[in-house]
Write a protein that holds these residues in place. Structure first.
Motif, PDB file in Angstrom:
ATOM      1  N   GLY A  96      -4.058   1.594  -2.806  1.00 37.45           N
ATOM      2  CA  GLY A  96      -4.239   0.122  -2.440  1.00 37.45           C
ATOM      3  C   GLY A  96      -4.047  -0.899  -3.300  1.00 37.45           C
ATOM      4  N   THR A 105       0.835  -1.099   0.023  1.00 44.59           N
ATOM      5  CA  THR A 105      -0.016  -0.026  -0.084  1.00 44.59           C
ATOM      6  C   THR A 105       1.136   1.250  -0.020  1.00 44.59           C
ATOM      7  OG1 THR A 105      -1.774  -1.118   1.223  1.00 44.59           O
ATOM      8  CG2 THR A 105      -1.970   1.075   1.158  1.00 44.59           C
ATOM      9  N   LEU A 156      -8.603  -1.025  -1.981  1.00 49.41           N
ATOM     10  CA  LEU A 156      -8.040  -0.408  -0.721  1.00 49.41           C
ATOM     11  C   LEU A 156      -9.298  -0.296   0.310  1.00 49.41           C
ATOM     12  CD1 LEU A 156      -6.158   1.758   0.595  1.00 49.41           C
ATOM     13  CD2 LEU A 156      -7.571   3.442  -0.493  1.00 49.41           C
TER      14      LEU A 156
END
Length: 555
Positions: free
Chosen positions: A217, A196, A289
Protein backbone atom coordinates in the motif's frame (compact mmCIF):
# COMPACT_ATOMS: atom_id res chain seq x y z
CA UNK A 1 -29.66 65.63 -38.44
CA UNK A 2 -32.56 65.01 -40.83
CA UNK A 3 -31.52 63.99 -44.31
CA UNK A 4 -35.03 64.06 -45.70
CA UNK A 5 -36.53 61.48 -48.00
CA UNK A 6 -35.39 60.90 -51.58
CA UNK A 7 -37.96 60.17 -54.33
CA UNK A 8 -38.18 56.48 -55.02
CA UNK A 9 -38.86 56.10 -58.68
CA UNK A 10 -37.73 53.72 -61.39
CA UNK A 11 -33.97 53.37 -61.08
CA UNK A 12 -33.81 55.49 -57.98
CA UNK A 13 -33.98 54.43 -54.30
CA UNK A 14 -33.98 55.95 -50.88
CA UNK A 15 -30.92 57.27 -49.13
CA UNK A 16 -29.22 55.26 -46.45
CA UNK A 17 -29.97 57.75 -43.75
CA UNK A 18 -33.75 57.65 -44.15
CA UNK A 19 -34.65 54.01 -44.55
CA UNK A 20 -36.93 53.93 -41.53
CA UNK A 21 -37.87 50.69 -39.88
CA UNK A 22 -38.80 48.86 -43.07
CA UNK A 23 -35.59 49.91 -44.78
CA UNK A 24 -33.47 48.65 -41.93
CA UNK A 25 -35.35 45.38 -41.92
CA UNK A 26 -34.98 45.02 -45.72
CA UNK A 27 -31.27 45.69 -45.54
CA UNK A 28 -30.87 43.08 -42.87
CA UNK A 29 -32.96 40.50 -44.69
CA UNK A 30 -31.51 40.93 -48.19
CA UNK A 31 -27.72 41.03 -48.69
CA UNK A 32 -28.00 42.86 -52.04
CA UNK A 33 -29.30 45.98 -50.35
CA UNK A 34 -25.80 46.83 -49.27
CA UNK A 35 -24.37 46.42 -52.78
CA UNK A 36 -27.26 48.12 -54.75
CA UNK A 37 -28.54 50.92 -52.51
CA UNK A 38 -29.60 53.07 -55.49
CA UNK A 39 -32.24 50.55 -56.60
CA UNK A 40 -35.68 50.06 -55.21
CA UNK A 41 -36.19 46.71 -53.46
CA UNK A 42 -38.17 45.43 -56.46
CA UNK A 43 -35.14 46.01 -58.72
CA UNK A 44 -32.44 44.49 -56.49
CA UNK A 45 -32.23 41.36 -58.64
CA UNK A 46 -32.40 43.20 -61.99
CA UNK A 47 -29.43 44.24 -64.04
CA UNK A 48 -28.88 47.98 -64.55
CA UNK A 49 -29.46 48.99 -68.20
CA UNK A 50 -26.34 50.14 -69.99
CA UNK A 51 -27.96 53.48 -71.02
CA UNK A 52 -29.40 54.25 -67.65
CA UNK A 53 -27.01 57.15 -67.22
CA UNK A 54 -25.08 58.15 -64.17
CA UNK A 55 -26.43 57.13 -60.82
CA UNK A 56 -27.87 59.92 -58.69
CA UNK A 57 -25.79 61.17 -55.80
CA UNK A 58 -27.08 59.81 -52.56
CA UNK A 59 -26.49 61.83 -49.44
CA UNK A 60 -24.83 59.78 -46.73
CA UNK A 61 -24.95 60.37 -43.00
CA UNK A 62 -21.73 60.97 -41.15
CA UNK A 63 -20.01 57.83 -39.89
CA UNK A 64 -21.40 56.64 -36.55
CA UNK A 65 -19.45 57.30 -33.45
CA UNK A 66 -16.64 54.84 -33.00
CA UNK A 67 -17.79 51.98 -30.94
CA UNK A 68 -15.92 51.30 -27.77
CA UNK A 69 -13.62 48.44 -28.45
CA UNK A 70 -14.28 45.54 -26.13
CA UNK A 71 -11.07 44.08 -24.86
CA UNK A 72 -11.05 40.49 -23.87
CA UNK A 73 -9.35 40.23 -20.48
CA UNK A 74 -6.07 38.42 -20.31
CA UNK A 75 -6.98 37.14 -16.84
CA UNK A 76 -3.41 37.15 -15.62
CA UNK A 77 -3.69 39.06 -12.39
CA UNK A 78 -2.34 37.44 -9.28
CA UNK A 79 -2.66 39.18 -5.95
CA UNK A 80 0.45 38.64 -3.93
CA UNK A 81 0.14 36.93 -0.57
CA UNK A 82 0.04 39.32 2.34
CA UNK A 83 0.22 38.64 6.03
CA UNK A 84 -0.50 42.16 7.17
CA UNK A 85 -3.74 43.34 8.72
CA UNK A 86 -6.19 45.44 6.72
CA UNK A 87 -4.95 48.91 6.01
CA UNK A 88 -1.26 48.31 6.68
CA UNK A 89 -0.29 48.93 3.06
CA UNK A 90 0.65 45.33 2.30
CA UNK A 91 -2.79 43.84 1.90
CA UNK A 92 -3.53 45.51 -1.43
CA UNK A 93 -0.40 44.66 -3.42
CA UNK A 94 -1.06 43.09 -6.77
CA UNK A 95 1.51 41.36 -8.93
CA UNK A 96 1.43 40.87 -12.66
CA UNK A 97 2.16 37.59 -14.37
CA UNK A 98 2.14 38.36 -18.08
CA UNK A 99 3.37 41.21 -20.27
CA UNK A 100 3.62 43.50 -17.24
CA UNK A 101 -0.14 44.05 -17.37
CA UNK A 102 -2.52 44.00 -14.45
CA UNK A 103 -6.21 43.31 -14.65
CA UNK A 104 -9.24 42.37 -12.63
CA UNK A 105 -10.64 38.98 -13.60
CA UNK A 106 -13.44 38.72 -11.10
CA UNK A 107 -16.97 40.02 -11.18
CA UNK A 108 -15.93 43.19 -9.43
CA UNK A 109 -16.91 45.91 -11.88
CA UNK A 110 -18.32 44.91 -15.24
CA UNK A 111 -18.72 48.49 -16.38
CA UNK A 112 -15.04 49.37 -16.36
CA UNK A 113 -12.25 48.42 -18.64
CA UNK A 114 -10.67 45.19 -17.48
CA UNK A 115 -7.03 46.04 -17.90
CA UNK A 116 -5.42 47.78 -14.97
CA UNK A 117 -4.27 47.36 -11.42
CA UNK A 118 -6.60 46.59 -8.55
CA UNK A 119 -7.25 49.59 -6.37
CA UNK A 120 -8.62 49.80 -2.84
CA UNK A 121 -11.41 52.37 -3.07
CA UNK A 122 -13.32 53.78 -0.10
CA UNK A 123 -16.39 51.92 1.07
CA UNK A 124 -18.95 52.54 3.75
CA UNK A 125 -18.60 50.96 7.13
CA UNK A 126 -20.42 47.79 8.07
CA UNK A 127 -23.94 48.37 9.36
CA UNK A 128 -24.02 48.82 13.09
CA UNK A 129 -27.06 46.61 13.54
CA UNK A 130 -25.19 43.60 12.07
CA UNK A 131 -22.20 44.09 14.37
CA UNK A 132 -24.53 44.61 17.30
CA UNK A 133 -26.50 41.51 16.48
CA UNK A 134 -23.34 39.41 16.24
CA UNK A 135 -22.16 40.86 19.55
CA UNK A 136 -25.47 39.95 21.15
CA UNK A 137 -25.40 36.41 19.77
CA UNK A 138 -21.79 35.52 20.47
CA UNK A 139 -21.50 37.52 23.66
CA UNK A 140 -24.30 35.52 25.26
CA UNK A 141 -23.02 32.01 24.63
CA UNK A 142 -24.85 29.44 26.73
CA UNK A 143 -23.15 27.41 29.44
CA UNK A 144 -20.01 28.20 31.46
CA UNK A 145 -17.91 31.22 30.50
CA UNK A 146 -16.04 30.50 27.30
CA UNK A 147 -13.40 32.25 25.22
CA UNK A 148 -14.41 33.09 21.70
CA UNK A 149 -13.15 34.97 18.68
CA UNK A 150 -14.51 35.76 15.25
CA UNK A 151 -13.56 37.41 11.99
CA UNK A 152 -15.75 38.12 8.96
CA UNK A 153 -13.95 39.33 5.84
CA UNK A 154 -15.72 40.76 2.81
CA UNK A 155 -13.85 39.24 -0.12
CA UNK A 156 -15.47 41.52 -2.70
CA UNK A 157 -15.12 44.77 -0.76
CA UNK A 158 -11.73 43.84 0.81
CA UNK A 159 -12.65 44.96 4.31
CA UNK A 160 -13.43 43.62 7.74
CA UNK A 161 -17.13 43.25 8.41
CA UNK A 162 -16.79 42.01 11.99
CA UNK A 163 -13.85 41.20 14.25
CA UNK A 164 -13.57 40.20 17.90
CA UNK A 165 -10.36 38.76 19.37
CA UNK A 166 -9.43 37.59 15.87
CA UNK A 167 -5.71 37.14 16.64
CA UNK A 168 -6.18 34.89 19.63
CA UNK A 169 -5.15 31.25 19.20
CA UNK A 170 -7.84 28.61 19.76
CA UNK A 171 -8.10 24.84 19.56
CA UNK A 172 -9.63 24.52 16.06
CA UNK A 173 -11.03 20.97 16.37
CA UNK A 174 -11.90 19.67 12.89
CA UNK A 175 -11.30 23.08 11.31
CA UNK A 176 -7.74 21.74 11.26
CA UNK A 177 -8.79 19.70 8.24
CA UNK A 178 -8.78 22.91 6.21
CA UNK A 179 -5.02 23.05 6.78
CA UNK A 180 -4.68 19.45 5.58
CA UNK A 181 -6.84 20.30 2.56
CA UNK A 182 -4.65 23.27 1.63
CA UNK A 183 -1.41 21.30 2.01
CA UNK A 184 -2.73 18.39 -0.08
CA UNK A 185 -3.87 20.68 -2.89
CA UNK A 186 -0.61 22.58 -2.88
CA UNK A 187 1.44 19.38 -2.94
CA UNK A 188 -0.58 17.07 -5.16
CA UNK A 189 -3.51 18.82 -6.85
CA UNK A 190 -7.08 17.62 -7.11
CA UNK A 191 -6.36 14.92 -9.69
CA UNK A 192 -3.79 12.98 -7.67
CA UNK A 193 -4.46 9.26 -7.11
CA UNK A 194 -2.89 6.82 -4.65
CA UNK A 195 -1.77 3.41 -6.00
CA UNK A 196 -1.94 -0.04 -4.44
CA UNK A 197 0.06 -2.82 -6.12
CA UNK A 198 0.38 -6.60 -6.01
CA UNK A 199 3.78 -8.05 -6.83
CA UNK A 200 4.90 -11.64 -7.30
CA UNK A 201 6.37 -14.19 -9.72
CA UNK A 202 4.66 -14.29 -13.11
CA UNK A 203 2.03 -17.03 -13.33
CA UNK A 204 2.79 -20.22 -15.23
CA UNK A 205 0.73 -21.18 -18.29
CA UNK A 206 -1.62 -23.11 -16.05
CA UNK A 207 -2.13 -20.01 -13.85
CA UNK A 208 0.01 -21.14 -10.91
CA UNK A 209 2.16 -18.58 -9.07
CA UNK A 210 5.11 -20.40 -7.55
CA UNK A 211 5.80 -18.15 -4.60
CA UNK A 212 4.32 -15.45 -2.40
CA UNK A 213 2.09 -12.57 -3.48
CA UNK A 214 2.92 -9.17 -1.99
CA UNK A 215 0.20 -6.58 -1.40
CA UNK A 216 1.86 -3.16 -0.98
CA UNK A 217 0.00 0.00 0.00
CA UNK A 218 0.97 3.61 -0.70
CA UNK A 219 -1.43 5.45 1.57
CA UNK A 220 -4.82 5.11 -0.14
CA UNK A 221 -7.24 6.08 2.66
CA UNK A 222 -10.31 4.87 0.71
CA UNK A 223 -9.21 1.34 -0.26
CA UNK A 224 -12.13 -0.82 0.82
CA UNK A 225 -14.47 -3.64 0.02
CA UNK A 226 -16.99 -2.61 -2.63
CA UNK A 227 -19.96 -2.83 -0.26
CA UNK A 228 -18.29 -0.65 2.38
CA UNK A 229 -17.24 1.91 -0.24
CA UNK A 230 -20.77 2.28 -1.55
CA UNK A 231 -22.39 2.35 1.89
CA UNK A 232 -19.96 4.53 3.85
CA UNK A 233 -17.62 6.44 1.55
CA UNK A 234 -20.02 7.26 -1.32
CA UNK A 235 -17.29 7.36 -3.95
CA UNK A 236 -15.77 5.10 -6.57
CA UNK A 237 -12.21 4.11 -5.80
CA UNK A 238 -9.98 1.07 -5.55
CA UNK A 239 -11.49 -2.05 -3.97
CA UNK A 240 -10.13 -5.47 -3.01
CA UNK A 241 -12.60 -6.96 -5.50
CA UNK A 242 -10.97 -4.95 -8.27
CA UNK A 243 -7.52 -6.20 -7.21
CA UNK A 244 -8.78 -9.82 -7.37
CA UNK A 245 -10.32 -9.18 -10.78
CA UNK A 246 -7.07 -7.74 -12.16
CA UNK A 247 -5.09 -10.69 -10.85
CA UNK A 248 -7.55 -13.05 -12.55
CA UNK A 249 -7.12 -11.15 -15.81
CA UNK A 250 -3.34 -11.43 -15.40
CA UNK A 251 -3.75 -15.22 -15.46
CA UNK A 252 -3.47 -15.97 -11.75
CA UNK A 253 -5.46 -19.09 -10.80
CA UNK A 254 -3.48 -20.55 -7.92
CA UNK A 255 -0.91 -19.16 -5.48
CA UNK A 256 1.49 -21.65 -3.94
CA UNK A 257 2.67 -19.38 -1.18
CA UNK A 258 1.57 -16.73 1.32
CA UNK A 259 -0.22 -13.45 0.85
CA UNK A 260 2.17 -10.88 2.33
CA UNK A 261 0.87 -7.47 3.45
CA UNK A 262 3.43 -4.64 3.15
CA UNK A 263 2.65 -1.28 4.83
CA UNK A 264 6.25 -0.08 5.09
CA UNK A 265 5.50 3.13 3.15
CA UNK A 266 4.54 4.78 6.48
CA UNK A 267 5.97 4.44 9.96
CA UNK A 268 4.61 1.96 12.48
CA UNK A 269 2.75 4.50 14.67
CA UNK A 270 -0.97 3.68 14.77
CA UNK A 271 -2.06 6.74 16.76
CA UNK A 272 -0.99 10.35 17.12
CA UNK A 273 0.90 11.18 20.30
CA UNK A 274 -1.13 13.49 22.50
CA UNK A 275 -4.59 12.19 21.59
CA UNK A 276 -6.87 11.71 24.54
CA UNK A 277 -7.73 8.07 25.29
CA UNK A 278 -11.42 8.89 24.95
CA UNK A 279 -10.85 9.73 21.27
CA UNK A 280 -9.43 6.32 20.35
CA UNK A 281 -12.68 5.28 18.68
CA UNK A 282 -12.78 8.43 16.53
CA UNK A 283 -10.07 7.20 14.14
CA UNK A 284 -8.94 3.82 12.88
CA UNK A 285 -5.39 2.52 13.21
CA UNK A 286 -3.08 4.40 10.84
CA UNK A 287 -1.03 2.70 8.15
CA UNK A 288 -0.07 2.79 4.49
CA UNK A 289 -2.16 -0.33 3.74
CA UNK A 290 -5.70 -0.21 5.12
CA UNK A 291 -9.13 -1.47 4.11
CA UNK A 292 -12.51 -0.13 5.26
CA UNK A 293 -10.90 2.66 7.25
CA UNK A 294 -9.01 0.09 9.37
CA UNK A 295 -12.29 -0.95 10.97
CA UNK A 296 -14.10 -4.21 11.44
CA UNK A 297 -17.68 -3.12 11.81
CA UNK A 298 -17.76 -0.32 14.38
CA UNK A 299 -14.47 -1.06 16.12
CA UNK A 300 -10.92 -0.24 14.95
CA UNK A 301 -8.67 -3.18 14.08
CA UNK A 302 -5.34 -3.74 15.82
CA UNK A 303 -3.29 -4.46 12.68
CA UNK A 304 -4.60 -2.71 9.56
CA UNK A 305 -2.15 -4.43 7.18
CA UNK A 306 -3.23 -7.94 8.21
CA UNK A 307 -6.85 -6.82 8.02
CA UNK A 308 -6.27 -5.66 4.43
CA UNK A 309 -4.52 -8.92 3.51
CA UNK A 310 -7.39 -11.01 4.85
CA UNK A 311 -9.89 -8.91 2.89
CA UNK A 312 -7.96 -9.54 -0.33
CA UNK A 313 -7.65 -13.25 0.44
CA UNK A 314 -11.43 -13.51 0.79
CA UNK A 315 -11.93 -11.63 -2.51
CA UNK A 316 -9.49 -13.95 -4.31
CA UNK A 317 -11.28 -17.04 -3.07
CA UNK A 318 -14.64 -15.61 -4.16
CA UNK A 319 -13.09 -15.04 -7.59
CA UNK A 320 -11.90 -18.65 -7.74
CA UNK A 321 -8.18 -18.13 -7.03
CA UNK A 322 -6.75 -20.69 -4.58
CA UNK A 323 -4.13 -19.53 -2.07
CA UNK A 324 -2.35 -22.33 -0.24
CA UNK A 325 -0.52 -20.18 2.31
CA UNK A 326 -1.56 -17.74 5.05
CA UNK A 327 -1.71 -13.97 5.41
CA UNK A 328 1.34 -12.40 7.06
CA UNK A 329 3.25 -9.15 7.24
CA UNK A 330 6.46 -8.55 5.32
CA UNK A 331 8.46 -6.41 2.92
CA UNK A 332 8.22 -6.56 -0.86
CA UNK A 333 11.53 -7.66 -2.45
CA UNK A 334 13.06 -5.21 -4.86
CA UNK A 335 12.67 -5.97 -8.55
CA UNK A 336 9.65 -8.23 -8.19
CA UNK A 337 7.25 -7.92 -11.15
CA UNK A 338 3.99 -6.03 -10.64
CA UNK A 339 1.00 -8.23 -11.41
CA UNK A 340 -1.82 -5.77 -10.66
CA UNK A 341 -2.21 -2.08 -9.88
CA UNK A 342 -5.28 -0.19 -8.73
CA UNK A 343 -5.61 3.52 -8.04
CA UNK A 344 -7.77 5.49 -5.68
CA UNK A 345 -10.43 8.02 -6.53
CA UNK A 346 -9.05 11.50 -7.36
CA UNK A 347 -7.89 13.59 -4.42
CA UNK A 348 -10.80 15.98 -5.03
CA UNK A 349 -13.28 13.18 -4.24
CA UNK A 350 -11.25 12.11 -1.18
CA UNK A 351 -11.26 15.69 0.13
CA UNK A 352 -15.03 15.83 -0.26
CA UNK A 353 -15.30 12.74 1.91
CA UNK A 354 -12.87 14.19 4.47
CA UNK A 355 -14.34 17.69 4.79
CA UNK A 356 -18.06 17.14 4.33
CA UNK A 357 -18.24 14.22 6.77
CA UNK A 358 -15.22 15.30 8.85
CA UNK A 359 -13.44 11.96 8.39
CA UNK A 360 -10.55 11.86 10.86
CA UNK A 361 -8.98 8.71 9.41
CA UNK A 362 -8.69 10.15 5.90
CA UNK A 363 -7.11 13.34 7.25
CA UNK A 364 -4.43 11.47 9.22
CA UNK A 365 -3.55 9.17 6.31
CA UNK A 366 -3.21 12.19 3.99
CA UNK A 367 -0.97 13.90 6.53
CA UNK A 368 1.43 10.95 6.66
CA UNK A 369 1.38 10.77 2.88
CA UNK A 370 2.37 14.42 2.64
CA UNK A 371 5.36 13.76 4.88
CA UNK A 372 6.45 10.74 2.85
CA UNK A 373 6.08 12.52 -0.46
CA UNK A 374 7.80 15.74 0.65
CA UNK A 375 10.61 14.66 2.96
CA UNK A 376 10.65 10.87 2.65
CA UNK A 377 9.21 10.16 6.12
CA UNK A 378 5.69 8.79 6.40
CA UNK A 379 5.09 10.17 9.86
CA UNK A 380 2.69 12.62 11.47
CA UNK A 381 5.54 14.95 12.42
CA UNK A 382 6.85 15.09 8.84
CA UNK A 383 3.36 15.79 7.51
CA UNK A 384 2.84 18.53 10.10
CA UNK A 385 6.00 20.23 8.81
CA UNK A 386 4.57 20.17 5.29
CA UNK A 387 1.36 21.75 6.58
CA UNK A 388 3.27 24.53 8.31
CA UNK A 389 5.08 25.28 5.06
CA UNK A 390 1.75 25.38 3.24
CA UNK A 391 0.38 27.85 5.79
CA UNK A 392 3.36 30.13 5.27
CA UNK A 393 2.76 29.95 1.53
CA UNK A 394 -0.86 30.95 2.14
CA UNK A 395 0.17 34.07 4.04
CA UNK A 396 0.23 32.97 7.70
CA UNK A 397 3.13 33.95 9.92
CA UNK A 398 5.03 31.15 11.71
CA UNK A 399 3.54 32.00 15.11
CA UNK A 400 -0.05 32.16 13.90
CA UNK A 401 -0.62 28.39 13.77
CA UNK A 402 0.57 25.19 15.44
CA UNK A 403 0.02 21.86 13.69
CA UNK A 404 -0.01 18.64 15.73
CA UNK A 405 -2.11 16.37 13.51
CA UNK A 406 -4.22 16.41 10.36
CA UNK A 407 -7.71 15.82 11.74
CA UNK A 408 -7.98 18.23 14.67
CA UNK A 409 -8.38 15.55 17.34
CA UNK A 410 -5.27 16.81 19.13
CA UNK A 411 -5.69 19.58 21.69
CA UNK A 412 -2.22 20.83 20.76
CA UNK A 413 -3.41 22.32 17.47
CA UNK A 414 -3.78 26.10 17.44
CA UNK A 415 -5.31 28.49 14.92
CA UNK A 416 -6.75 31.99 15.12
CA UNK A 417 -9.84 33.32 13.35
CA UNK A 418 -7.53 35.62 11.42
CA UNK A 419 -5.35 32.69 10.34
CA UNK A 420 -8.36 30.64 9.26
CA UNK A 421 -9.80 33.49 7.20
CA UNK A 422 -6.44 34.13 5.56
CA UNK A 423 -6.30 30.46 4.65
CA UNK A 424 -9.82 30.56 3.20
CA UNK A 425 -9.02 33.63 1.11
CA UNK A 426 -5.77 32.05 -0.13
CA UNK A 427 -7.63 28.90 -1.15
CA UNK A 428 -10.14 31.00 -3.05
CA UNK A 429 -7.34 32.61 -5.06
CA UNK A 430 -6.20 29.25 -6.39
CA UNK A 431 -7.24 28.03 -9.85
CA UNK A 432 -8.53 24.81 -8.26
CA UNK A 433 -10.78 26.61 -5.78
CA UNK A 434 -13.71 24.58 -7.09
CA UNK A 435 -12.19 21.55 -5.33
CA UNK A 436 -12.25 23.35 -1.99
CA UNK A 437 -15.71 24.78 -2.62
CA UNK A 438 -17.18 21.37 -3.42
CA UNK A 439 -15.40 19.71 -0.50
CA UNK A 440 -17.08 21.88 2.13
CA UNK A 441 -20.41 20.93 3.65
CA UNK A 442 -23.40 22.89 2.33
CA UNK A 443 -25.69 24.30 5.02
CA UNK A 444 -28.96 22.40 5.26
CA UNK A 445 -27.94 20.08 2.43
CA UNK A 446 -25.18 17.57 3.25
CA UNK A 447 -22.29 16.62 5.47
CA UNK A 448 -22.06 17.67 9.08
CA UNK A 449 -24.54 20.55 8.56
CA UNK A 450 -27.21 18.51 6.80
CA UNK A 451 -29.67 19.24 9.62
CA UNK A 452 -28.40 22.71 10.51
CA UNK A 453 -29.26 26.18 9.18
CA UNK A 454 -32.38 24.95 7.42
CA UNK A 455 -35.04 27.54 6.58
CA UNK A 456 -32.49 30.35 6.84
CA UNK A 457 -30.78 32.55 4.27
CA UNK A 458 -27.66 30.41 4.72
CA UNK A 459 -29.36 27.17 3.58
CA UNK A 460 -27.79 26.08 0.31
CA UNK A 461 -25.65 29.21 0.48
CA UNK A 462 -23.01 28.73 3.19
CA UNK A 463 -20.19 26.28 2.48
CA UNK A 464 -18.63 25.52 5.84
CA UNK A 465 -16.29 23.33 7.86
CA UNK A 466 -17.44 22.38 11.32
CA UNK A 467 -15.28 21.48 14.31
CA UNK A 468 -16.45 19.90 17.54
CA UNK A 469 -14.63 18.62 20.61
CA UNK A 470 -15.68 18.58 24.23
CA UNK A 471 -13.90 21.91 24.76
CA UNK A 472 -14.04 23.43 21.27
CA UNK A 473 -16.81 24.35 18.85
CA UNK A 474 -15.81 26.10 15.62
CA UNK A 475 -17.42 27.04 12.32
CA UNK A 476 -15.70 28.59 9.30
CA UNK A 477 -16.20 28.88 5.58
CA UNK A 478 -17.84 31.05 2.93
CA UNK A 479 -21.27 32.65 2.70
CA UNK A 480 -22.87 35.22 0.39
CA UNK A 481 -24.74 38.15 1.89
CA UNK A 482 -28.22 39.22 0.85
CA UNK A 483 -26.85 41.74 -1.65
CA UNK A 484 -24.25 39.38 -3.12
CA UNK A 485 -21.08 40.15 -1.17
CA UNK A 486 -18.93 37.04 -0.75
CA UNK A 487 -17.74 36.61 2.83
CA UNK A 488 -15.09 34.43 4.45
CA UNK A 489 -15.64 33.89 8.15
CA UNK A 490 -14.33 31.98 11.15
CA UNK A 491 -15.99 31.70 14.57
CA UNK A 492 -14.15 29.79 17.30
CA UNK A 493 -15.31 28.96 20.83
CA UNK A 494 -13.20 27.23 23.50
CA UNK A 495 -14.22 26.38 27.04
CA UNK A 496 -14.73 23.68 29.63
CA UNK A 497 -17.74 21.37 29.28
CA UNK A 498 -19.36 23.33 26.47
CA UNK A 499 -23.07 22.67 25.79
CA UNK A 500 -22.29 21.66 22.22
CA UNK A 501 -25.80 21.74 20.75
CA UNK A 502 -26.54 25.20 22.19
CA UNK A 503 -23.21 26.65 21.08
CA UNK A 504 -23.69 25.25 17.58
CA UNK A 505 -27.14 26.86 17.43
CA UNK A 506 -25.57 30.20 18.41
CA UNK A 507 -22.92 29.92 15.70
CA UNK A 508 -25.60 28.98 13.18
CA UNK A 509 -27.51 32.11 14.11
CA UNK A 510 -24.43 34.21 13.43
CA UNK A 511 -23.95 32.67 9.97
CA UNK A 512 -27.64 33.13 9.18
CA UNK A 513 -27.29 36.80 10.15
CA UNK A 514 -24.39 37.18 7.73
CA UNK A 515 -26.37 35.54 4.94
CA UNK A 516 -29.31 37.89 5.53
CA UNK A 517 -27.25 41.08 5.86
CA UNK A 518 -27.38 43.86 3.27
CA UNK A 519 -23.79 45.11 3.29
CA UNK A 520 -23.27 48.71 2.21
CA UNK A 521 -20.80 50.28 -0.16
CA UNK A 522 -19.52 49.49 -3.65
CA UNK A 523 -17.10 46.72 -4.39
CA UNK A 524 -13.66 47.70 -3.29
CA UNK A 525 -11.63 45.74 -5.82
CA UNK A 526 -11.95 47.96 -8.91
CA UNK A 527 -9.95 47.91 -12.13
CA UNK A 528 -7.67 50.94 -12.37
CA UNK A 529 -5.53 51.88 -15.35
CA UNK A 530 -2.46 52.66 -13.25
CA UNK A 531 0.33 50.12 -13.52
CA UNK A 532 2.14 48.78 -10.49
CA UNK A 533 4.73 46.05 -10.79
CA UNK A 534 5.30 43.91 -7.72
CA UNK A 535 7.74 40.97 -7.76
CA UNK A 536 5.96 37.61 -7.67
CA UNK A 537 7.73 34.74 -5.94
CA UNK A 538 8.33 31.66 -8.05
CA UNK A 539 6.94 29.57 -5.20
CA UNK A 540 3.71 31.58 -5.08
CA UNK A 541 0.26 30.33 -5.97
CA UNK A 542 0.62 30.95 -9.70
CA UNK A 543 -1.16 28.62 -12.07
CA UNK A 544 0.94 27.60 -15.11
CA UNK A 545 -1.60 29.33 -17.35
CA UNK A 546 -1.83 32.22 -14.93
CA UNK A 547 -5.35 33.05 -15.99
CA UNK A 548 -7.63 31.70 -13.30
CA UNK A 549 -6.37 33.39 -10.17
CA UNK A 550 -9.12 35.34 -8.45
CA UNK A 551 -8.54 38.98 -7.45
CA UNK A 552 -8.46 38.92 -3.65
CA UNK A 553 -6.97 40.96 -0.85
CA UNK A 554 -6.16 39.02 2.28
CA UNK A 555 -7.09 40.28 5.74
Amino acid sequence: MDFGRQPCGEGQGRGRGDEGESGSRDRRQHPLRRHRPHLAPSQWNRRQPADAGPRPAIPRPPPPAARRRRHRPLSTTRPTQSSGPPGDGRADRVGCCRHGRLEDRGRVDRGVRRTGALRRTPVAAAPGDLAGRLDDLLGALPGPPAAWGALVWDIDAARVVYARDERRLFVPASNQKLVTTAAALLRWGGGHRFPTVVCGPPPAPDGTVAGDLYLKGFGDPTLARAAYQRRELHLRGATVEEIARRLWRAGVRRVEGDLVADDSWFDAERRVAGWRPSLAAECGALGALTVDGARAGERPVADPALHAGRALLAALRRRGVAVTGAVRRGLTPAGLPVLATVRSAPLAAILRRMDKDSDNFVAEILLKGLGKDAVGLGSTAAGAAVCRAALRECGLAPGEAFVADGSGLSSDNRLSPLGLVRLLVALRQRPDFRVTWQALAVAGRDGTVRDRLRDTAAAGNAHVKTGTLADSVCLSGYVRSANGHRLAFAIMVNGEALPIASVEATLDGAVAALAGADLPGPLRLAAWPGLRQVPVSASGLVHPRGGELQPCVQP
